[in-house]
Design a protein around this motif. Structure first.
Motif, mmCIF file in Angstrom:
data_model
loop_
_atom_site.group_PDB
_atom_site.id
_atom_site.type_symbol
_atom_site.label_atom_id
_atom_site.label_comp_id
_atom_site.label_asym_id
_atom_site.label_seq_id
_atom_site.Cartn_x
_atom_site.Cartn_y
_atom_site.Cartn_z
ATOM 1 N N ASP A 241 -3.174 -7.603 3.001
ATOM 2 C CA ASP A 241 -3.989 -6.434 2.701
ATOM 3 C C ASP A 241 -4.490 -5.744 3.974
ATOM 4 O O ASP A 241 -4.531 -4.516 4.062
ATOM 5 C CB ASP A 241 -5.187 -6.873 1.843
ATOM 6 C CG ASP A 241 -5.247 -6.122 0.531
ATOM 7 O OD1 ASP A 241 -4.454 -5.184 0.344
ATOM 8 O OD2 ASP A 241 -6.099 -6.472 -0.295
ATOM 9 N N THR B 286 -1.303 -4.162 5.803
ATOM 10 C CA THR B 286 -0.721 -2.948 5.219
ATOM 11 C C THR B 286 -1.451 -1.721 5.751
ATOM 12 O O THR B 286 -0.824 -0.737 6.141
ATOM 13 C CB THR B 286 -0.761 -2.940 3.667
ATOM 14 O OG1 THR B 286 -2.030 -3.383 3.238
ATOM 15 C CG2 THR B 286 0.330 -3.779 3.056
ATOM 16 N N THR B 287 -2.778 -1.794 5.801
ATOM 17 C CA THR B 287 -3.546 -0.632 6.285
ATOM 18 C C THR B 287 -3.320 -0.421 7.784
ATOM 19 O O THR B 287 -3.071 0.714 8.231
ATOM 20 C CB THR B 287 -5.055 -0.819 5.991
ATOM 21 O OG1 THR B 287 -5.214 -1.123 4.612
ATOM 22 C CG2 THR B 287 -5.842 0.437 6.332
ATOM 23 N N SER C 258 0.877 -1.176 0.000
ATOM 24 C CA SER C 258 0.000 0.000 0.000
ATOM 25 C C SER C 258 0.907 1.215 0.000
ATOM 26 O O SER C 258 1.800 1.317 0.843
ATOM 27 C CB SER C 258 -0.840 0.065 1.275
ATOM 28 O OG SER C 258 -2.045 -0.607 1.086
HETATM 29 MG MG MG Z 1 -4.916 -3.204 1.121
#
Ligand code: MG
Ligand code: AMP
Length: 322
Positions: A262, A265-266, A218
Protein backbone atom coordinates in the motif's frame (compact mmCIF):
# COMPACT_ATOMS: atom_id res chain seq x y z
CA UNK A 1 -6.60 -29.04 3.16
CA UNK A 2 -6.01 -31.61 0.48
CA UNK A 3 -5.54 -30.55 -3.11
CA UNK A 4 -8.65 -30.09 -5.20
CA UNK A 5 -10.65 -28.97 -2.11
CA UNK A 6 -13.58 -26.67 -2.51
CA UNK A 7 -13.02 -22.94 -1.93
CA UNK A 8 -15.67 -21.20 0.19
CA UNK A 9 -16.24 -17.46 -0.37
CA UNK A 10 -17.58 -15.12 2.33
CA UNK A 11 -18.48 -11.51 1.55
CA UNK A 12 -19.34 -8.34 3.41
CA UNK A 13 -19.30 -4.58 2.81
CA UNK A 14 -16.91 -2.78 5.16
CA UNK A 15 -14.80 0.39 4.84
CA UNK A 16 -17.09 1.39 1.98
CA UNK A 17 -15.80 -1.57 -0.06
CA UNK A 18 -16.85 -5.08 -0.94
CA UNK A 19 -14.80 -7.52 1.14
CA UNK A 20 -14.18 -11.12 0.09
CA UNK A 21 -12.68 -13.89 2.22
CA UNK A 22 -11.81 -17.24 0.68
CA UNK A 23 -11.27 -20.31 2.85
CA UNK A 24 -10.85 -23.99 2.12
CA UNK A 25 -13.24 -24.72 4.99
CA UNK A 26 -16.93 -24.15 5.35
CA UNK A 27 -16.53 -21.98 8.47
CA UNK A 28 -19.00 -19.12 8.75
CA UNK A 29 -18.03 -18.55 12.40
CA UNK A 30 -14.41 -17.87 11.42
CA UNK A 31 -15.50 -15.57 8.58
CA UNK A 32 -17.69 -13.60 11.02
CA UNK A 33 -14.70 -13.24 13.37
CA UNK A 34 -12.58 -11.92 10.49
CA UNK A 35 -15.24 -9.37 9.52
CA UNK A 36 -15.50 -8.30 13.18
CA UNK A 37 -11.72 -7.81 13.31
CA UNK A 38 -11.81 -5.67 10.15
CA UNK A 39 -14.57 -3.54 11.64
CA UNK A 40 -12.62 -3.03 14.87
CA UNK A 41 -9.64 -1.69 12.96
CA UNK A 42 -11.84 0.42 10.72
CA UNK A 43 -13.35 1.99 13.84
CA UNK A 44 -9.84 2.99 15.03
CA UNK A 45 -8.57 4.34 11.72
CA UNK A 46 -11.44 5.91 9.79
CA UNK A 47 -11.58 9.62 9.01
CA UNK A 48 -14.99 9.37 7.38
CA UNK A 49 -16.79 9.61 10.71
CA UNK A 50 -16.65 12.11 13.58
CA UNK A 51 -15.07 9.65 16.00
CA UNK A 52 -12.05 7.34 15.77
CA UNK A 53 -8.55 7.32 17.24
CA UNK A 54 -7.26 9.10 14.13
CA UNK A 55 -10.09 11.65 14.36
CA UNK A 56 -9.16 12.28 18.01
CA UNK A 57 -5.69 13.28 16.79
CA UNK A 58 -7.19 15.50 14.08
CA UNK A 59 -9.62 17.20 16.48
CA UNK A 60 -6.68 18.08 18.76
CA UNK A 61 -4.53 19.55 15.95
CA UNK A 62 -2.62 22.64 17.07
CA UNK A 63 -3.66 22.03 20.68
CA UNK A 64 -2.41 18.83 22.29
CA UNK A 65 -0.73 15.46 21.79
CA UNK A 66 -3.17 12.52 21.80
CA UNK A 67 -2.55 9.05 23.20
CA UNK A 68 -3.42 6.29 20.76
CA UNK A 69 -3.39 2.48 20.89
CA UNK A 70 -0.22 0.61 19.94
CA UNK A 71 -1.37 -0.52 16.45
CA UNK A 72 -2.48 3.00 15.50
CA UNK A 73 0.81 4.45 16.75
CA UNK A 74 2.80 1.88 14.74
CA UNK A 75 0.81 2.53 11.58
CA UNK A 76 1.26 6.29 11.93
CA UNK A 77 4.99 5.77 12.50
CA UNK A 78 5.22 3.82 9.21
CA UNK A 79 3.10 6.40 7.37
CA UNK A 80 5.24 9.25 8.69
CA UNK A 81 8.47 7.50 7.68
CA UNK A 82 7.13 7.00 4.13
CA UNK A 83 6.05 10.65 4.02
CA UNK A 84 9.49 11.91 5.04
CA UNK A 85 11.38 10.00 2.30
CA UNK A 86 13.02 12.56 -0.01
CA UNK A 87 10.68 13.58 -2.87
CA UNK A 88 7.98 11.24 -1.54
CA UNK A 89 4.50 11.59 -2.97
CA UNK A 90 3.13 9.73 0.01
CA UNK A 91 1.83 12.17 2.62
CA UNK A 92 -0.07 11.12 5.73
CA UNK A 93 -1.16 14.72 6.36
CA UNK A 94 -2.92 14.99 2.98
CA UNK A 95 -6.29 15.09 4.85
CA UNK A 96 -7.27 18.75 4.28
CA UNK A 97 -6.83 18.35 0.51
CA UNK A 98 -8.64 15.00 0.38
CA UNK A 99 -11.55 16.48 2.33
CA UNK A 100 -11.72 19.53 0.06
CA UNK A 101 -11.62 17.60 -3.21
CA UNK A 102 -14.17 15.02 -1.99
CA UNK A 103 -13.18 12.77 -4.89
CA UNK A 104 -15.52 9.80 -5.12
CA UNK A 105 -18.00 11.41 -2.71
CA UNK A 106 -21.11 13.51 -3.34
CA UNK A 107 -20.30 17.12 -4.22
CA UNK A 108 -16.84 16.58 -5.71
CA UNK A 109 -15.58 19.46 -7.87
CA UNK A 110 -12.31 21.18 -8.75
CA UNK A 111 -11.50 23.61 -5.91
CA UNK A 112 -10.40 27.16 -6.80
CA UNK A 113 -6.59 27.36 -7.13
CA UNK A 114 -6.46 29.86 -4.26
CA UNK A 115 -8.07 27.39 -1.90
CA UNK A 116 -5.59 24.67 -2.82
CA UNK A 117 -2.74 27.08 -2.18
CA UNK A 118 -4.20 27.82 1.26
CA UNK A 119 -4.52 24.14 2.12
CA UNK A 120 -1.02 23.06 1.03
CA UNK A 121 0.77 24.48 4.12
CA UNK A 122 -1.52 22.34 6.30
CA UNK A 123 -0.12 19.16 4.74
CA UNK A 124 3.46 19.16 6.05
CA UNK A 125 4.47 15.81 7.54
CA UNK A 126 7.38 17.53 9.36
CA UNK A 127 4.73 19.01 11.63
CA UNK A 128 3.71 15.63 13.03
CA UNK A 129 5.40 14.86 16.34
CA UNK A 130 5.49 11.31 17.68
CA UNK A 131 6.42 10.52 21.26
CA UNK A 132 7.45 6.86 21.48
CA UNK A 133 7.42 6.69 25.26
CA UNK A 134 4.09 8.39 25.79
CA UNK A 135 2.56 6.76 22.69
CA UNK A 136 1.21 10.13 21.55
CA UNK A 137 0.71 11.82 18.20
CA UNK A 138 0.68 15.62 17.92
CA UNK A 139 -0.26 17.68 14.88
CA UNK A 140 1.49 20.92 15.72
CA UNK A 141 -0.56 23.20 13.46
CA UNK A 142 -4.32 23.86 13.67
CA UNK A 143 -6.44 22.39 10.86
CA UNK A 144 -3.95 19.65 10.04
CA UNK A 145 -5.53 16.25 9.37
CA UNK A 146 -4.04 12.79 9.14
CA UNK A 147 -5.59 10.58 6.42
CA UNK A 148 -4.58 6.90 6.40
CA UNK A 149 -6.86 6.04 3.47
CA UNK A 150 -3.88 4.98 1.35
CA UNK A 151 -2.67 2.34 3.81
CA UNK A 152 -5.42 1.35 6.24
CA UNK A 153 -6.58 -1.54 4.06
CA UNK A 154 -3.07 -2.92 3.65
CA UNK A 155 -2.49 -2.78 7.39
CA UNK A 156 -5.82 -4.50 8.09
CA UNK A 157 -5.21 -7.17 5.42
CA UNK A 158 -1.97 -8.09 7.24
CA UNK A 159 -3.80 -8.31 10.58
CA UNK A 160 -6.38 -10.66 8.99
CA UNK A 161 -3.57 -12.85 7.64
CA UNK A 162 -1.91 -12.96 11.08
CA UNK A 163 -5.21 -13.78 12.76
CA UNK A 164 -5.99 -16.63 10.36
CA UNK A 165 -2.48 -18.02 10.82
CA UNK A 166 -2.98 -17.99 14.60
CA UNK A 167 -6.23 -19.87 14.14
CA UNK A 168 -4.30 -22.61 12.34
CA UNK A 169 -5.60 -21.75 8.87
CA UNK A 170 -3.07 -22.74 6.22
CA UNK A 171 -4.65 -21.31 3.08
CA UNK A 172 -6.79 -18.22 2.72
CA UNK A 173 -7.26 -15.08 0.66
CA UNK A 174 -8.65 -11.76 1.83
CA UNK A 175 -9.61 -9.07 -0.65
CA UNK A 176 -10.30 -5.69 0.95
CA UNK A 177 -11.60 -3.91 -2.14
CA UNK A 178 -8.37 -4.05 -4.13
CA UNK A 179 -5.93 -4.98 -1.37
CA UNK A 180 -5.38 -8.71 -1.62
CA UNK A 181 -3.43 -10.69 0.97
CA UNK A 182 -2.91 -14.43 0.63
CA UNK A 183 -1.95 -17.17 3.03
CA UNK A 184 -0.37 -20.41 1.90
CA UNK A 185 0.08 -22.07 -1.44
CA UNK A 186 -2.96 -23.86 -2.80
CA UNK A 187 -2.35 -26.03 -5.88
CA UNK A 188 -1.64 -23.67 -8.76
CA UNK A 189 -1.26 -20.70 -6.39
CA UNK A 190 -3.73 -17.86 -5.79
CA UNK A 191 -4.85 -15.99 -8.89
CA UNK A 192 -5.60 -12.27 -8.58
CA UNK A 193 -7.09 -10.30 -11.46
CA UNK A 194 -5.38 -7.13 -12.70
CA UNK A 195 -8.25 -4.82 -13.57
CA UNK A 196 -8.59 -3.14 -16.94
CA UNK A 197 -8.50 0.63 -16.35
CA UNK A 198 -11.90 2.19 -17.05
CA UNK A 199 -13.17 -1.22 -18.31
CA UNK A 200 -16.28 -3.12 -17.25
CA UNK A 201 -16.31 -4.20 -13.59
CA UNK A 202 -14.99 -7.69 -14.39
CA UNK A 203 -12.69 -6.77 -17.33
CA UNK A 204 -9.06 -7.79 -16.74
CA UNK A 205 -5.75 -6.84 -18.32
CA UNK A 206 -4.34 -10.10 -16.98
CA UNK A 207 -4.04 -12.48 -14.07
CA UNK A 208 -1.36 -12.47 -11.38
CA UNK A 209 -0.52 -15.74 -9.61
CA UNK A 210 1.11 -15.68 -6.18
CA UNK A 211 1.66 -17.80 -3.09
CA UNK A 212 1.89 -16.30 0.38
CA UNK A 213 2.09 -12.76 -1.04
CA UNK A 214 0.10 -9.58 -1.06
CA UNK A 215 -1.13 -7.94 -4.27
CA UNK A 216 -2.11 -4.27 -3.98
CA UNK A 217 -3.25 -2.06 -6.84
CA UNK A 218 -3.70 1.71 -6.93
CA UNK A 219 -5.33 2.99 -10.07
CA UNK A 220 -6.57 6.30 -11.41
CA UNK A 221 -9.79 4.53 -12.50
CA UNK A 222 -10.76 3.53 -8.95
CA UNK A 223 -12.25 6.82 -7.82
CA UNK A 224 -12.55 9.90 -9.98
CA UNK A 225 -14.90 12.52 -11.38
CA UNK A 226 -14.97 14.41 -14.64
CA UNK A 227 -15.28 18.15 -15.09
CA UNK A 228 -14.96 20.13 -18.34
CA UNK A 229 -13.75 17.02 -20.18
CA UNK A 230 -10.96 16.29 -17.68
CA UNK A 231 -10.66 13.42 -15.25
CA UNK A 232 -9.68 14.04 -11.62
CA UNK A 233 -8.70 10.94 -9.65
CA UNK A 234 -8.15 10.27 -5.96
CA UNK A 235 -4.33 10.07 -5.61
CA UNK A 236 -3.16 13.60 -4.95
CA UNK A 237 0.26 15.07 -5.57
CA UNK A 238 1.27 16.64 -2.25
CA UNK A 239 3.57 19.06 -4.11
CA UNK A 240 0.78 20.63 -6.16
CA UNK A 241 -2.44 19.70 -4.38
CA UNK A 242 -3.87 18.30 -7.65
CA UNK A 243 -4.25 14.65 -8.74
CA UNK A 244 -0.93 13.08 -9.78
CA UNK A 245 -0.51 13.30 -13.50
CA UNK A 246 1.84 10.95 -15.33
CA UNK A 247 1.98 8.07 -17.83
CA UNK A 248 0.36 5.56 -15.44
CA UNK A 249 -3.15 4.14 -15.20
CA UNK A 250 -2.26 1.79 -12.33
CA UNK A 251 0.54 0.42 -10.19
CA UNK A 252 0.39 -3.02 -8.55
CA UNK A 253 2.84 -4.06 -5.86
CA UNK A 254 3.60 -7.69 -4.99
CA UNK A 255 5.18 -7.99 -1.53
CA UNK A 256 5.03 -10.07 1.63
CA UNK A 257 3.17 -7.46 3.66
CA UNK A 258 0.18 -5.65 2.27
CA UNK A 259 1.14 -2.54 4.24
CA UNK A 260 4.36 -2.33 2.20
CA UNK A 261 2.30 -2.84 -0.95
CA UNK A 262 0.00 0.00 0.00
CA UNK A 263 2.83 2.41 0.82
CA UNK A 264 4.83 1.51 -2.27
CA UNK A 265 1.92 1.84 -4.70
CA UNK A 266 1.59 5.50 -3.73
CA UNK A 267 5.36 6.12 -3.63
CA UNK A 268 5.92 4.46 -7.01
CA UNK A 269 2.82 5.99 -8.56
CA UNK A 270 4.36 9.37 -7.82
CA UNK A 271 7.71 8.41 -9.38
CA UNK A 272 6.57 6.85 -12.63
CA UNK A 273 8.04 3.81 -14.40
CA UNK A 274 11.67 4.76 -14.82
CA UNK A 275 12.44 6.12 -11.36
CA UNK A 276 10.21 3.51 -9.76
CA UNK A 277 12.06 0.59 -11.40
CA UNK A 278 15.43 2.13 -10.50
CA UNK A 279 14.42 2.38 -6.84
CA UNK A 280 12.94 -1.13 -6.70
CA UNK A 281 16.21 -2.65 -7.86
CA UNK A 282 17.37 -2.09 -4.28
CA UNK A 283 14.19 -3.58 -2.77
CA UNK A 284 14.24 -7.29 -3.63
CA UNK A 285 11.02 -8.10 -1.75
CA UNK A 286 8.95 -5.45 -3.51
CA UNK A 287 7.96 -5.87 -7.17
CA UNK A 288 5.78 -3.61 -9.31
CA UNK A 289 3.52 -4.09 -12.30
CA UNK A 290 2.84 -0.81 -14.10
CA UNK A 291 -0.07 -0.35 -16.50
CA UNK A 292 0.49 2.71 -18.67
CA UNK A 293 -1.95 4.90 -20.56
CA UNK A 294 -0.19 3.59 -23.70
CA UNK A 295 -1.51 0.10 -22.77
CA UNK A 296 1.82 -1.34 -21.78
CA UNK A 297 2.23 -3.75 -18.87
CA UNK A 298 5.70 -3.34 -17.38
CA UNK A 299 7.32 -5.36 -14.57
CA UNK A 300 10.10 -4.01 -12.35
CA UNK A 301 11.04 -7.71 -11.96
CA UNK A 302 8.98 -10.89 -11.59
CA UNK A 303 10.49 -13.33 -9.13
CA UNK A 304 7.53 -13.48 -6.71
CA UNK A 305 4.65 -13.86 -9.17
CA UNK A 306 3.68 -15.06 -12.61
CA UNK A 307 1.50 -13.12 -15.00
CA UNK A 308 -0.85 -14.12 -17.81
CA UNK A 309 -1.98 -11.46 -20.24
CA UNK A 310 -5.71 -11.70 -20.96
CA UNK A 311 -6.43 -8.52 -22.93
CA UNK A 312 -4.37 -8.38 -26.11
CA UNK A 313 -5.00 -4.65 -26.60
CA UNK A 314 -2.25 -4.46 -23.95
CA UNK A 315 1.41 -5.21 -24.62
CA UNK A 316 3.63 -7.03 -22.17
CA UNK A 317 7.01 -5.39 -21.58
CA UNK A 318 8.85 -7.93 -19.44
CA UNK A 319 12.15 -7.74 -17.53
CA UNK A 320 12.11 -3.96 -17.57
CA UNK A 321 15.52 -2.39 -17.74
CA UNK A 322 14.10 1.07 -17.22
MG1 MG B 1 -2.67 2.34 -1.08
P1 AMP C 1 -5.20 3.94 -2.48
O1 AMP C 1 -6.59 3.54 -2.93
O2 AMP C 1 -4.56 2.93 -1.58
O3 AMP C 1 -4.34 4.35 -3.62
O4 AMP C 1 -5.39 5.21 -1.56
C1 AMP C 1 -6.07 6.35 -1.99
C2 AMP C 1 -6.45 7.19 -0.80
O5 AMP C 1 -5.26 7.67 -0.15
C3 AMP C 1 -7.22 8.45 -1.15
O6 AMP C 1 -8.59 8.20 -1.23
C4 AMP C 1 -6.85 9.37 0.01
O7 AMP C 1 -7.62 9.07 1.15
C5 AMP C 1 -5.42 9.01 0.28
N1 AMP C 1 -4.42 9.80 -0.47
C6 AMP C 1 -4.58 10.52 -1.62
N2 AMP C 1 -3.42 11.05 -2.03
C7 AMP C 1 -2.49 10.66 -1.12
C8 AMP C 1 -1.08 10.89 -0.96
N3 AMP C 1 -0.39 11.63 -1.85
N4 AMP C 1 -0.45 10.34 0.11
C9 AMP C 1 -1.13 9.59 1.01
N5 AMP C 1 -2.44 9.34 0.92
C10 AMP C 1 -3.12 9.86 -0.12
Amino acid sequence: MSSGSHVYGYSAVLMGSPILLKLFDNNQALASQVFRLIKQYEDLLTVNRAQSEVMNINHAAGRAPVTVSAPVFELIRCALAASLVKDSCFNLTIGPLVKRWRIGFKGDSVPPAGEIATLLPRTRPEQVILDDEAGTVFLTQPDMEIDLGAIAKGFIADRVRDYLKLQGVEQALINLGGNVQTLGSPPGGWTVGLKKPFGEADALVGAITVENKSVVTSGVYERYFEQDGRRYHHILDPRTGYPLDNELDSVTIISTDSLDGDIWTTLIYGMGVEKGCALLRHQPGIEAIFVTKQREVIFSSASQFSFTLRDFDYRLVTGSTA
